[in-house]
Design a protein around this motif. Sequence first.
Motif, mmCIF file in Angstrom:
data_model
loop_
_atom_site.group_PDB
_atom_site.id
_atom_site.type_symbol
_atom_site.label_atom_id
_atom_site.label_comp_id
_atom_site.label_asym_id
_atom_site.label_seq_id
_atom_site.Cartn_x
_atom_site.Cartn_y
_atom_site.Cartn_z
ATOM 1 N N GLY A 218 43.520 29.343 28.745
ATOM 2 C CA GLY A 218 42.387 30.229 28.977
ATOM 3 C C GLY A 218 42.805 31.557 29.593
ATOM 4 O O GLY A 218 43.955 31.738 30.012
ATOM 5 N N VAL A 219 41.870 32.493 29.636
ATOM 6 C CA VAL A 219 42.134 33.808 30.223
ATOM 7 C C VAL A 219 41.612 33.834 31.656
ATOM 8 O O VAL A 219 40.585 33.240 31.984
ATOM 9 N N ASP A 220 42.332 34.528 32.512
ATOM 10 C CA ASP A 220 41.995 34.549 33.937
ATOM 11 C C ASP A 220 40.836 35.475 34.254
ATOM 12 O O ASP A 220 40.078 35.227 35.195
ATOM 13 N N GLN A 235 32.584 31.446 27.864
ATOM 14 C CA GLN A 235 32.636 30.053 28.323
ATOM 15 C C GLN A 235 33.779 29.304 27.644
ATOM 16 O O GLN A 235 34.490 28.512 28.279
ATOM 17 N N ALA A 236 33.993 29.587 26.362
ATOM 18 C CA ALA A 236 35.004 28.861 25.594
ATOM 19 C C ALA A 236 36.432 29.250 25.956
ATOM 20 O O ALA A 236 37.350 28.436 25.804
ATOM 21 N N VAL A 237 36.641 30.473 26.453
ATOM 22 C CA VAL A 237 38.022 30.937 26.651
ATOM 23 C C VAL A 237 38.400 31.137 28.113
ATOM 24 O O VAL A 237 39.569 31.391 28.422
ATOM 25 N N LEU A 238 37.462 31.002 29.039
ATOM 26 C CA LEU A 238 37.765 31.267 30.449
ATOM 27 C C LEU A 238 38.621 30.155 31.048
ATOM 28 O O LEU A 238 38.349 28.972 30.863
ATOM 29 N N ALA A 239 39.637 30.540 31.783
ATOM 30 C CA ALA A 239 40.504 29.576 32.464
ATOM 31 C C ALA A 239 39.801 29.026 33.704
ATOM 32 O O ALA A 239 38.862 29.646 34.226
ATOM 33 N N PRO A 240 40.215 27.879 34.196
ATOM 34 C CA PRO A 240 39.671 27.380 35.463
ATOM 35 C C PRO A 240 39.820 28.438 36.563
ATOM 36 O O PRO A 240 40.850 29.104 36.665
ATOM 37 N N ALA A 265 34.504 24.540 35.823
ATOM 38 C CA ALA A 265 35.602 25.503 35.805
ATOM 39 C C ALA A 265 35.668 26.356 37.071
ATOM 40 O O ALA A 265 36.600 27.134 37.243
ATOM 41 N N ASN A 266 34.707 26.185 37.995
ATOM 42 C CA ASN A 266 34.624 27.057 39.162
ATOM 43 C C ASN A 266 34.626 28.526 38.731
ATOM 44 O O ASN A 266 35.288 29.376 39.330
ATOM 45 N N ALA A 267 33.895 28.796 37.661
ATOM 46 C CA ALA A 267 33.854 30.148 37.106
ATOM 47 C C ALA A 267 33.058 31.081 38.008
ATOM 48 O O ALA A 267 32.146 30.663 38.725
ATOM 49 N N ARG A 268 33.408 32.337 37.933
ATOM 50 C CA ARG A 268 32.704 33.348 38.713
ATOM 51 C C ARG A 268 32.202 34.444 37.778
ATOM 52 O O ARG A 268 32.954 34.984 36.971
ATOM 53 N N TYR A 269 30.906 34.784 37.890
ATOM 54 C CA TYR A 269 30.350 35.981 37.261
ATOM 55 C C TYR A 269 30.220 37.043 38.348
ATOM 56 O O TYR A 269 29.627 36.794 39.400
ATOM 57 N N GLN A 270 30.791 38.201 38.107
ATOM 58 C CA GLN A 270 30.705 39.316 39.049
ATOM 59 C C GLN A 270 30.141 40.519 38.317
ATOM 60 O O GLN A 270 30.719 40.986 37.328
ATOM 61 N N PHE A 271 29.008 41.029 38.785
ATOM 62 C CA PHE A 271 28.417 42.205 38.167
ATOM 63 C C PHE A 271 28.958 43.468 38.839
ATOM 64 O O PHE A 271 29.192 43.477 40.056
ATOM 65 N N VAL A 272 29.169 44.498 38.026
ATOM 66 C CA VAL A 272 29.812 45.723 38.495
ATOM 67 C C VAL A 272 28.921 46.915 38.176
ATOM 68 O O VAL A 272 28.605 47.169 37.003
ATOM 69 N N PHE A 273 28.506 47.631 39.203
ATOM 70 C CA PHE A 273 27.796 48.911 39.046
ATOM 71 C C PHE A 273 28.555 49.913 39.894
ATOM 72 O O PHE A 273 28.473 49.902 41.124
ATOM 73 N N VAL A 274 29.318 50.756 39.254
ATOM 74 C CA VAL A 274 30.330 51.544 39.955
ATOM 75 C C VAL A 274 29.732 52.422 41.050
ATOM 76 O O VAL A 274 30.371 52.660 42.085
ATOM 77 N N TYR A 275 28.516 52.885 40.884
ATOM 78 C CA TYR A 275 27.931 53.812 41.842
ATOM 79 C C TYR A 275 27.685 53.171 43.215
ATOM 80 O O TYR A 275 27.671 53.869 44.226
#
Length: 336
Positions: A218-220, A235-240, A265-275
């Motif tokens: 998977g990808v980090d 979901q299919a390609v995310l690494a643990p 997978a202990n996955a994390r979603y992080q939203f990014v709003f640069v401002y």
Amino acid sequence: MKAISYTKTGDPDVLRLTERPTPEPGPGEVRVRVTVSGVNPTDWKNRRADRPAFPEVVPNQDGAGVVDAVGPDVRGLEAGQRVWLWEAQWQRADGTAQEYVVLPARQAVPLPDDASFDLGASLGIPALTAHRALTVAETGPSRLSPGALAGRSVLVAGGAGAVGHAAIELARWAGADVVTTVSSPEKARLATAAGARHVVNYRTEDAAEAIRKLFPDGVDLVVEVAPGPNAALNQAVLAPNGTIAVYANNGGEELTLTIRPHMVANARYQFVFVYTVPPEAKEHAVADVSAAVADGALRVGDEAGLPLHRFPLERTADAHAAVERGVVGKVLIDVG
């Protein structure tokens, strides 16, 4: 001085060429003679808002030029110095679509002599967004430098876009193994030119299968531009313990997730709003992007994977329209 401004929101034709007084810098500010102004999606989205944030707005967050005057209490910048600009119009009325702009000194960053104004005007929002997306994983790193992402795998969704381009270049500079998804052979060429080691055309092959062949574990990290349409792929390609950094809403506002696979997978979603990135993280991003520029790691132009589309100042409306319709590459306005 010449400037582009609008007093009401709407289509690009609300933008008008005007004459305005040349502004004077106050304490902690510099005045920059703008050479090139860069256009980003947020620029046209602000122009289409319900109403202007100020009675008169000069658009565009990014740009590059030469310091023309320095206000009191400014250290490290002087007249004649080449600089790139970021977030010039965030919570302010004056962006870079004008011959001179006054802004806080910290938002004018020295630009090396061997770096073009075109590059300087293309940094700002795309590069700072990419930096944030690449540094939000729980396991780090929080800064980028050569080797900082060594041993990490990064999936950049939409590698032919401005943020995707910057993410590929910054990730490669930091030592990551980069795969990107694209929708055409031409975009594949651009992503490869940017430095992506692997390119997957999701219209002609099973993207999940192709990425899993490249990265069986998977990808980090995923730098994501279209979280809704790409949710199943991620979901299919995310690494643990992997992270999906979302910086845009291409494809719609809705995002549906299957809970159990992400939980396991202990996955994390992080939203990014640069401002609204925390100030310290923004300072780090500006410093790291500057270091990448000094190393020659950030480039623009067709041969670098980011075609440039140029417009004169009086055609700023056409420049906005080009970004709004999704032109591939970076839209620049020649000001000075």
